[in-house]
Scaffold this active site. Structure first.
Site, short mmCIF file in Angstrom:
data_model
loop_
_atom_site.label_atom_id
_atom_site.label_comp_id
_atom_site.label_asym_id
_atom_site.label_seq_id
_atom_site.Cartn_x
_atom_site.Cartn_y
_atom_site.Cartn_z
N SER A 1 1.39 -5.34 -0.02
CA SER A 1 0.89 -6.58 0.59
C SER A 1 0.57 -7.61 -0.48
CB SER A 1 -0.37 -6.29 1.41
OG SER A 1 -1.45 -6.01 0.55
N SER A 2 0.43 -8.84 -0.05
CA SER A 2 0.15 -9.92 -0.99
C SER A 2 -1.18 -9.71 -1.71
CB SER A 2 0.15 -11.26 -0.27
OG SER A 2 -0.80 -11.27 0.77
#
Length: 141
Positions: free
Chosen positions: A66-67
């Site tokens: 994920s970011s």
């Protein structure tokens, strides 16, 4: 011997110029699964498991995760001076791009097609992301 094919064009994503030893990964990189104090990849079943990316010119297909974990992982590596000197990526995602710009890590993509045939682990490269050029400075062992 380094010949006429020792220079490669690339596309600048995050500017900067540096040189160092190249390290190839056949797997995508999740920077959160790299020990920030040593730069060692701790992700089991990863092609770089047990190897350090610290101060290397890291060549890999893409970022993974994920970011939030990607950005935090890169930040932690940067704070411990264990991040890569530059990154050469096949598929740059938004998080990888934004993080490399913020952390001032040169990042390029779209490298000449013969790059992977000529350059090998432990070779010394000069990455000039600002000018869109990679030079093979010295062959490794």
């Amino acid at each position: 011997m380094i010949g006429k094919n020792s220079s490669f064009k690339c596309h600048k994503i995050s500017e900067g110029k540096t040189s160092g030893e190249v390290l190839f990964s056949k797997d995508g990189i999740c920077f959160y699964l790299i020990d920030p104090e040593s730069g060692v990849v701790i992700e089991r079943n990863h092609s770089l498991f047990g190897k350090s990316i610290a101060n290397k010119i890291l060549v890999f297909p893409n970022g993974t995760g994920s970011s939030v974990v990607q950005a935090d992982g890169m930040y932690q590596l940067k704070m411990h001076n264990m991040g890569p000197k530059a990154m050469i990526v096949e598929n740059a995602d938004t998080t990888l791009v934004a993080s490399s710009i913020i952390m001032e890590i040169p990042l390029v993509d779209k490298v000449d097609s013969n790059f992977n045939e000529i350059v090998k682990n432990k070779d010394i490269l000069e990455v000039n992301a600002t000018e869109g050029e990679i030079k093979l400075v010295q062959k490794g062992e």
